[in-house]
Design a protein around this motif. Structure first.
Motif: not given
Length: 675
Positions: A270, A272, A275, A298-304
C-alpha cells in the motif's frame, strides 16, 4: 642458552626444576646456596635472575613448544596470575579452600590457561605434588593432576622423588582465596567484541531454519519454508541444545508472527514499497544480474493488491507470483536488487497446517521478528538484509564429511544409516553418540575462532582434544576377540580361580574398582599368541611374568599355548606385555563397532556428485569377550579396552545372550580403512 640453577638444599624450587625439564631448557643443578637463600638462575654472561617467579617467566619464554607461555600476551598474563596463586597450596590454612576452588575451575577445562600445557599447569602441579596424592575429595583436580603426571611421568617423578618433602618454594605473596574467586576472569574463554553491545542488554540468537539437526541459542526456529521443515527436526534441535549444555530463555517460532508478517507485507504494498511480480524465475535472475527493472515494478497499488489476493488464496494465477521489495536495482550487492519477500507454497506447515498458501522468505521475516523480540545481535553465516548487528562467521567444513542436510537426508531415507543420530553423521547427537565429549567440541570450536574464511579441518585434531579429556578419567577393562583367541594353560597356575580387587584406573580413584579373576586357563588374543616363541618370557598385565613352554598348532594355526608362571621375573625385561582373560563362564559378550567416513574423498568439488564418492564399507562389527565387570557399564559410559582403544557404550548389558555394544572412539591417529 644454558644456565645454572642454584638453590638452598633445604628449599628446592621444584616448580622451576620441573618447568625447565618439561620445557627442554638445559639446567645444571647447584644445591649449594646457604639456607634461606632465594633460588638463582646464573647465566654464562655473568647475569642472573633471583626468585621462583622470575625464573619461571624466563623458562616459559624459552620453552621449545609454543603453548608453554600461552598463545598470546593475554594468556601469558593469565599464566602469570596462576604463578602467584600457586604458592597458596603451600599454606596449610588455605590448602583446602584452594583445592576446592581449582577443582570447580577445572570442571570444564583440560588446562589452567587456554588449550595447551603452560607454565601455570607446571607451577600448580609441582606445589600439589606432595599433598594431592593423599586426597580423595577433588575429582576434577585429581584427574587434571594425573593427566599431567601421566604425560610427563618420567620427567616429573624423578624430580618429585628427589625433592618433595624438602620444599620451601619462594614466598611471593599470593592473592587471598576470596579475592581470587571474585576477581577471576575465565583465562581460557575467548573474548568476542560485539559492536554496539551494552553490558547486560545483549539479546542474541542463531538464525537457521529447522530443516536439520543443529544447535541454537535464544531458541528461534525460522520456520518459513514448509517444504523442508518438520516437528521431528524441531524436537531433535532442542535435544541438541540440551546435549551441548546450552541454557535458553524461551523457544520461539517465526510462524508465531505469520499474521503480523502478512500485515507488514500488505502495508508495504500500500505504501508503494513492494509489488507483485509474475516474471518467470530465470528472467528475474537475468534482470537482477544486469540491473534491469521488472515490467511489474510500476504496477498500481490496486493491481498489486488484486494479485496478492490471488496469492493468499493459492490460485493458479497466484502461484505464478511473488512479493518483491522495491529497493535499488543498481545496488552492487545483487541480492539486494528487489529481493523476494513472499512466495506461494501449498505444502502443509509443521505447526500451522494448511492455513496459509503464502510464506515469508527468511530474509524478510528475520529482521521483523528480531525487532519484535528485542534481539540486538544476530550470530549467523554470511548474508545481508539485517538492521540488527550481525556477527558473521563461516561454516566449518570437515574432511570426508557432508554437511548438506539434503545430502544427509538421502542416507537416512535410503537406510544407509540408522537415523539422524547415527555415529557416522556430523550432527551433534551423532558425534556425541560416537564418544565425543561436549567439552572437546567446545574447545575445538573456540580454538578455530569465529573466522569469516572458509575452513576445511581434519577430524584428527578434534579427536586428539577428546582423548586428552577422556584418558585421565575413563575406566580400563579387558577384552579378547571372540573369533581370534587362543587358550593359554599355566601348568603351575592356581588350582582354583581366585579374585583380586584392582583399580579400574590406576591414576583416577573416581573410576572405582573392579574384580579380576585369576585362573590356570586364560584367553589371549591370537595376535599376541602368534607373536611369541617357545622359551620366551612374557608379561601378563596386572599379574606377572610367564615362560612359554610349548606352542601347539594344527594346520599352521595355533590351538593352545602352554607355559608356567614366573612371578619373580622382571617386567622390564620382557618384550611382550599382553592382556588376558580367565576362562570363566562370566565373560561378557561384546560387539566392537568401528566406523569409517561416509564418503571416500576429502573434499568434493562443486561439480562432483556425492553419490559417485560413497564409501562402500562404513561400519564393521567385531565379536569379542569382555571381563565380567563390564556387566556394570552404563549407557553412554566411555571406557578404554587395554591395548585396543577407547569405546563408548551404546547398549549396556541386559542378559548373557545379548551383546554389549561398544562404539570405537577415534584417538586422533590416522584410522585404518574398513575396506
Amino acid at each position: 642458552m644454558e644456565a645454572k640453577l642454584a638453590f638452598s638444599q633445604d628449599s628446592p624450587p621444584i616448580s622451576s626444576i620441573c618447568a625447565a625439564k618439561v620445557a627442554g631448557i638445559p639446567l645444571s643443578i647447584d644445591p649449594s646456596l646457604a639456607a634461606g637463600s632465594v633460588p638463582t638462575l646464573q647465566f654464562g654472561s655473568g647475569e642472573s635472575l633471583h626468585g621462583v617467579n622470575p625464573i619461571l617467566h624466563f623458562i616459559a619464554r624459552g620453552a621449545s613448544f609454543s603453548s608453554f607461555s600461552g598463545q598470546n600476551a593475554i594468556e601469558f598474563g593469565h599464566a602469570v596470575e596462576w604463578l602467584e596463586y600457586a604458592s597458596i597450596f603451600l599454606s596449610g590454612s588455605e590448602f583446602e579452600n584452594a583445592c576446592s576452588f581449582v577443582d570447580g575451575y577445572l570442571a570444564f577445562r583440560t588446562f589452567l590457561v587456554g588449550h595447551g600445557l603452560t607454565i601455570a599447569d607446571i607451577a600448580v602441579w609441582s606445589n600439589l605434588a606432595e599433598n594431592l596424592r593423599k586426597s580423595k575429595k577433588y575429582q576434577n583436580l585429581v584427574c587434571w593432576f594425573n593427566s599431567i603426571d601421566t604425560e610427563y611421568r618420567d620427567t616429573l617423578n624423578e624430580i618429585v622423588a628427589a625433592y618433595v618433602g624438602k620444599r620451601g618454594i619462594g614466598k611471593s605473596p599470593a592473592p587471598s582465596f576470596k579475592e581470587k574467586v571474585h576477581d577471576s576472569k575465565d583465562p581460557s574463554a575467548p573474548e568476542v567484541d560485539l559492536p554496539g553491545a551494552k553490558v547486560g542488554q545483549v539479546c542474541g540468537r542463531f538464525a537457521p531454519e529447522p530443516s536439520g539437526y543443529q544447535g541454537r541459542l535464544i531458541v528461534r526456529f525460522d520456520d518459513t519454508n514448509p517444504s523442508k521443515e518438520s516437528s521431528e527436526f524441531v524436537e531433535n534441535l532442542l535435544k541438541d541444545i540440551e546435549t551441548l549444555g546450552i541454557k535458553y530463555d524461551a523457544v520461539m517460532y517465526a510462524s508465531d508472527y505469520f499474521p503480523k508478517l502478512m500485515e507488514m507485507a500488505e502495508s508495504l504494498i500500500k505504501q508503494g514499497k513492494a509489488y507483485i511480480d509474475d516474471t518467470p524465475k530465470e528472467q528475474v535472475r537475468k534482470e537482477r544480474m544486469y540491473g534491469i527493472e521488472s515490467r511489474c515494478r510500476n504496477s498500481t497499488v490496486e493491481e498489486n493488491l488484486s494479485l496478492r489476493k490471488e496469492m493468499v488464496n493459492g490460485t493458479e494465477r497466484g502461484m505464478q507470483c511473488c512479493v518483491r521489495g522495491k529497493l535499488d536495482m543498481q545496488d552492487p550487492n545483487k541480492s539486494l536488487r528487489d529481493p523476494v519477500y513472499y512466495r506461494c507454497n501449498t505444502d502443509p506447515h509443521h505447526r500451522v497446517g494448511s492455513k496459509y498458501k503464502v510464506y515469508p522468505t527468511y530474509d524478510f521475516a528475520c529482521p521483523f521478528v528480531d525487532a519484535l523480540e528485542g534481539v540486538t545481535h544476530a550470530l549467523c553465516s554470511n548474508m545481508g538484509l539485517r538492521r540488527v548487528k550481525i556477527y558473521e562467521f563461516s561454516r566449518l567444513n570437515m574432511v570426508y564429511t557432508l554437511l548438506s542436510k539434503r545430502k544427509l537426508l538421502w542416507f537416512v531415507q535410503n537406510k544407509k544409516v540408522e537415523d539422524w543420530t547415527d555415529p557416522r553423521f556430523p550432527s551433534v547427537q551423532g558425534i556425541v553418540r560416537r564418544g565425543l565429549k561436549v567439552e572437546a567440541l567446545i574447545q575445538f570450536i573456540l580454538q578455530q575462532g569465529a573466522s569469516k574464511n572458509l575452513n576445511l579441518m581434519e577430524w584428527d585434531k578434534l579427536w586428539t582434544i577428546n582423548k586428552k579429556i577422556i584418558d585421565p578419567v575413563c575406566a580400563r577393562h579387558t577384552a579378547v576377540l571372540k573369533d581370534q583367541r587362543v587358550i593359554f594353560t599355566l601348568t603351575n597356575g592356581p588350582e582354583k580361580p581366585f579374585v583380586r580387587i584392582l583399580p579400574r584406573h590406576k591414576k583416577c580413584e573416581a573410576a572405582r574398582k573392579k574384580a579380576t579373576t585369576f585362573a590356570n586357563r586364560i584367553w589371549l588374543d591370537y595376535a599376541d599368541a602368534s607373536a611369541i616363541s617357545k622359551g620366551e618370557e612374557v608379561t601378563l598385565m596386572d599379574w606377572g611374568n610367564a615362560i612359554i613352554k610349548e606352542i601347539k598348532m594344527e594346520n599352521g594355526v595355533i590351538t593352545e599355548v602352554v607355559g608356567e608362571l614366573h612371578l619373580e621375573g622382571s617386567v622390564k625385561t620382557t618384550k611382550l606385555k599382553t592382556t588376558w582373560l580367565a576362562d570363566i563362564d562370566e565373560l561378557v559378550p561384546l560387539s566392537l563397532v568401528e566406523f569409517d567416513y561416509l564418503i571416500s574423498k576429502k573434499k568434493l568439488e562443486d561439480d562432483e556428485d556425492f553419490l559417485d564418492n560413497l564409501n562402500p564399507c562404513t561400519r564393521r562389527e567385531i565379536p569379542a569377550l569382555g571381563d565380567a565387570n563390564m556387566r556394570n557399564i552404563k549407557l553412554g559410559e566411555v571406557i578404554q579396552l587395554e591395548r585396543k582403544g577407547y569405546y563408548r557404550c551404546d547398549a549396556p548389558f541386559i542378559r548373557s545372550s545379548k551383546h554389549v555394544v561398544l562404539f570405537a572412539i577415534p584417538d586422533g591417529r590416522q584410522q585404518a580403512s574398513l575396506n
